[in-house]
Design a protein around this motif. Structure first.
Motif, short mmCIF file in Angstrom:
data_model
loop_
_atom_site.label_atom_id
_atom_site.label_comp_id
_atom_site.label_asym_id
_atom_site.label_seq_id
_atom_site.Cartn_x
_atom_site.Cartn_y
_atom_site.Cartn_z
N ASN A 1 42.99 31.75 100.15
CA ASN A 1 41.92 31.28 99.26
C ASN A 1 41.33 29.97 99.77
OD1 ASN A 1 40.25 31.36 97.02
ND2 ASN A 1 41.69 30.17 95.79
N GLU A 2 42.18 29.06 100.26
CA GLU A 2 41.72 27.78 100.79
C GLU A 2 40.85 27.96 102.03
OE1 GLU A 2 45.26 25.59 101.53
OE2 GLU A 2 45.78 25.43 99.40
N THR A 3 41.11 28.98 102.82
CA THR A 3 40.34 29.20 104.05
C THR A 3 39.15 30.12 103.84
OG1 THR A 3 41.82 30.99 104.72
CG2 THR A 3 42.32 28.79 105.56
N GLY A 4 38.90 30.52 102.58
CA GLY A 4 37.74 31.35 102.29
C GLY A 4 37.97 32.83 102.57
N MET A 5 39.22 33.25 102.54
CA MET A 5 39.54 34.66 102.79
C MET A 5 40.01 35.30 101.50
SD MET A 5 38.98 34.99 106.03
CE MET A 5 39.84 36.31 106.81
N ARG A 6 39.85 36.62 101.43
CA ARG A 6 40.31 37.40 100.29
C ARG A 6 41.29 38.44 100.81
NH1 ARG A 6 38.35 42.07 97.59
NH2 ARG A 6 36.65 42.21 99.06
N PHE A 7 42.43 38.57 100.12
CA PHE A 7 43.47 39.50 100.51
C PHE A 7 43.11 40.89 100.01
CE2 PHE A 7 47.61 41.53 99.43
CZ PHE A 7 48.08 41.67 100.72
N LEU A 8 43.06 41.87 100.92
CA LEU A 8 42.76 43.25 100.52
C LEU A 8 44.01 44.05 100.21
CD1 LEU A 8 39.88 44.44 102.87
CD2 LEU A 8 39.77 43.72 100.50
N GLY A 9 45.05 43.89 100.99
CA GLY A 9 46.28 44.64 100.76
C GLY A 9 47.09 44.75 102.04
N TYR A 10 48.13 45.56 101.95
CA TYR A 10 49.01 45.77 103.09
C TYR A 10 48.73 47.12 103.71
CZ TYR A 10 51.76 41.91 101.29
OH TYR A 10 52.17 40.68 100.87
#
Length: 131
Positions: free
Chosen positions: A73-82
């Protein structure tokens, strides 16, 4: 060197190869765990970098999931999944996309703006219309 010794050495090659592989795994484990949590967070932030799509092996990140999500979140990324890779070891990887990037726009689909008007759903958007 006689033929017998050559055959013995050839027979021992798989044992030598497995020994080297186990040593490499042990060294990677030690290297991965080096540094305190702040150093590991920084290493993860560098892995995420500036690309629109990043795949990070979970074995390379020695942090709890909530910390990984905070760094993303701090680096501007969103986690999609594994995902599981198609490699022989089938390692689990985390998939991240840059928020607002081209890949994120494709993943999220078209955005419908404005008030919803009866019967004005965009075809293929999955939006429901009032009946």
């Amino acid at each position: 060197m006689s033929t017998g010794w050559v055959l013995v050495l050839v027979a021992l090659l798989p044992v030598l190869a497995w020994s080297i592989a186990l040593a490499v795994v042990a060294v990677r484990r030690v290297v991965r765990r080096r540094g305190d949590e702040q150093a590991r967070r920084l290493r993860l932030a560098r892995m995420l970098g500036t690309a629109d799509l990043v795949v990070v092996p979970t074995a390379d990140v020695d942090l709890p999931e909530h910390t990984v999500l905070a760094v993303a979140n701090e680096t501007g990324m969103r986690f999609l999944g594994y995902e599981r890779t198609d490699s022989p070891l089938r390692r689990r990887v985390g998939v991240f996309v840059r928020v607002g990037g081209e890949v994120d726009a494709v993943v999220r689909g078209p955005v419908v703006t404005g008030p919803a008007v009866r019967g004005s759903a965009v075809p293929g958007s999955g939006a429901r219309t009032a009946r």
